[in-house]
Design a protein around this motif. Structure first.
Motif, PDB file in Angstrom:
ATOM      1  N   ARG A  72       0.827  -1.058   0.054  1.00  0.00           N
ATOM      2  CA  ARG A  72       0.048   0.119   0.052  1.00  0.00           C
ATOM      3  C   ARG A  72       0.848   1.272  -0.120  1.00  0.00           C
ATOM      4  N   SER A  73       1.744   1.398   0.965  1.00  0.00           N
ATOM      5  CA  SER A  73       2.468   2.421   0.919  1.00  0.00           C
ATOM      6  C   SER A  73       3.453   2.717  -0.502  1.00  0.00           C
ATOM      7  N   SER A  74       4.021   1.606  -0.764  1.00  0.00           N
ATOM      8  CA  SER A  74       4.738   1.977  -2.187  1.00  0.00           C
ATOM      9  C   SER A  74       3.867   2.279  -3.268  1.00  0.00           C
ATOM     10  N   ASN A  75       2.611   1.694  -3.191  1.00  0.00           N
ATOM     11  CA  ASN A  75       1.775   2.334  -4.551  1.00  0.00           C
ATOM     12  C   ASN A  75       1.312   3.738  -4.415  1.00  0.00           C
ATOM     13  N   LEU A  76       1.020   4.112  -3.147  1.00  0.00           N
ATOM     14  CA  LEU A  76       0.477   5.302  -2.770  1.00  0.00           C
ATOM     15  C   LEU A  76       1.476   6.432  -3.306  1.00  0.00           C
ATOM     16  N   SER A  77       2.787   6.160  -2.902  1.00  0.00           N
ATOM     17  CA  SER A  77       3.807   7.061  -2.949  1.00  0.00           C
ATOM     18  C   SER A  77       4.024   7.075  -4.576  1.00  0.00           C
TER      19      SER A  77
ATOM     20  N   VAL B 125      -8.681   9.096   0.765  1.00  0.00           N
ATOM     21  CA  VAL B 125      -8.280  10.343   1.292  1.00  0.00           C
ATOM     22  C   VAL B 125      -7.008  11.040   0.631  1.00  0.00           C
ATOM     23  N   SER B 126      -6.098   9.806   0.495  1.00  0.00           N
ATOM     24  CA  SER B 126      -4.641  10.383  -0.183  1.00  0.00           C
ATOM     25  C   SER B 126      -4.820  10.740  -1.716  1.00  0.00           C
TER      26      SER B 126
ATOM     27  N   ILE C  93     -12.525  12.107  -1.919  1.00  0.00           N
ATOM     28  CA  ILE C  93     -13.071  12.514  -0.422  1.00  0.00           C
ATOM     29  C   ILE C  93     -14.705  11.507  -0.353  1.00  0.00           C
ATOM     30  N   ASP C  94     -15.474  11.927  -1.496  1.00  0.00           N
ATOM     31  CA  ASP C  94     -16.706  11.197  -1.421  1.00  0.00           C
ATOM     32  C   ASP C  94     -16.667   9.659  -1.273  1.00  0.00           C
ATOM     33  N   ALA C  95     -15.402   9.180  -1.916  1.00  0.00           N
ATOM     34  CA  ALA C  95     -15.227   7.666  -1.992  1.00  0.00           C
ATOM     35  C   ALA C  95     -15.024   7.505  -0.483  1.00  0.00           C
ATOM     36  N   ALA C  96     -14.253   8.209   0.144  1.00  0.00           N
ATOM     37  CA  ALA C  96     -13.550   7.825   1.638  1.00  0.00           C
ATOM     38  C   ALA C  96     -14.920   8.129   2.651  1.00  0.00           C
TER      39      ALA C  96
ATOM     40  N   MET D   6      -7.303  17.011   7.274  1.00  0.00           N
ATOM     41  CA  MET D   6      -7.832  17.831   6.243  1.00  0.00           C
ATOM     42  C   MET D   6      -8.057  19.558   6.697  1.00  0.00           C
ATOM     43  N   GLY D   7      -7.793  19.780   7.888  1.00  0.00           N
ATOM     44  CA  GLY D   7      -8.210  20.811   8.499  1.00  0.00           C
ATOM     45  C   GLY D   7      -9.602  21.162   8.900  1.00  0.00           C
TER      46      GLY D   7
END
Length: 213
Positions: free
Chosen positions: A4-9, A48-49, A53-56, A90-91
């Motif tokens: 997961r981390s690799s693909n997100l990066s 989120v990454s 956002i709608d899917a999250a 996201m503030g």
């Protein structure tokens, strides 16, 4: 996790989403949903990454619905906490505050101390960042009461420092705050003895600011 981390990066989200969905199904089929919460959290993070956002939010709502249908109070509180932390990142402080509060209403220290502590600290952080130091102190104090007596000496001492910082910022030196310099020095010594160097450094920062005043 590494996948997961690799693909997100690399922003290869087209690989991440189906992989996480498959892992959810494998966990459900072969492990009775043992790690269901972890996979839902990772799926929420991935969306989120990716800026979806709608899917999250859809994952979060499904998580809530399932927990409510199952009467699973812990899963519901976890959903609120995870969604609150993503809103905070996201503030969206007001949204985070609302769902953290919902999570807290479902928890108690006897049954879910770890999650209750996390929620209390998160609420304290929001209040502190909003300069609501008296409210922040209450949350940190409640979290310290949960942590106190456990093996987590580092967090216990860090919360002690945050309470002193709240007293100081709220100008509470004349109201049960004692001698801040002495209190900070005592906590610094405990942090040093336990090898909690981040806490020791934070204490040094507070002592330096105290000296400036």
């Amino acid at each position: 996790m590494l996948f997961r981390s690799s693909n997100l990066s690399l922003e290869k989200y087209d690989l991440v989403f189906p992989a996480l969905e498959e892992l959810l199904q494998i966990d459900k089929k072969y492990f009775a949903g043992r790690d269901h919460t972890k996979w839902l959290e990772m799926k929420t993070d991935a969306y989120v990454s990716a800026g979806k956002i709608d899917a999250a939010r859809a994952v979060y709502r499904q998580w809530k619905s399932t927990a409510l249908a199952d009467g699973d109070t812990l899963a519901l509180a976890q959903a609120y906490y995870i969604w609150g932390s993503r809103q905070q990142s996201m503030g969206h402080q007001d949204s985070a505050l609302a769902v953290y509060s919902q999570a807290l209403s479902l928890l108690n220290a006897d049954s879910h101390p770890q999650l209750q502590k996390d929620v209390l600290i998160s609420l304290g952080n929001i209040a502190y960042q909003s300069h609501q130091f008296e409210i922040a102190r209450e949350y940190y104090g409640d979290a310290e009461a949960v942590v106190h007596g456990s093996d987590d000496i580092a967090l216990d001492e860090l919360l002690g420092l945050m309470i002193i910082a709240c007293d100081w910022n709220f100008k509470a030196a004349g109201r049960n705050s004692g001698e801040p310099g002495k209190q900070i020095s005592q906590i610094k010594e405990t942090c040093s003895q336990s090898g909690f160097f981040a806490g020791e450094a934070f204490a040094d920062i507070l002592l330096a600011r105290l000296a400036e005043q």
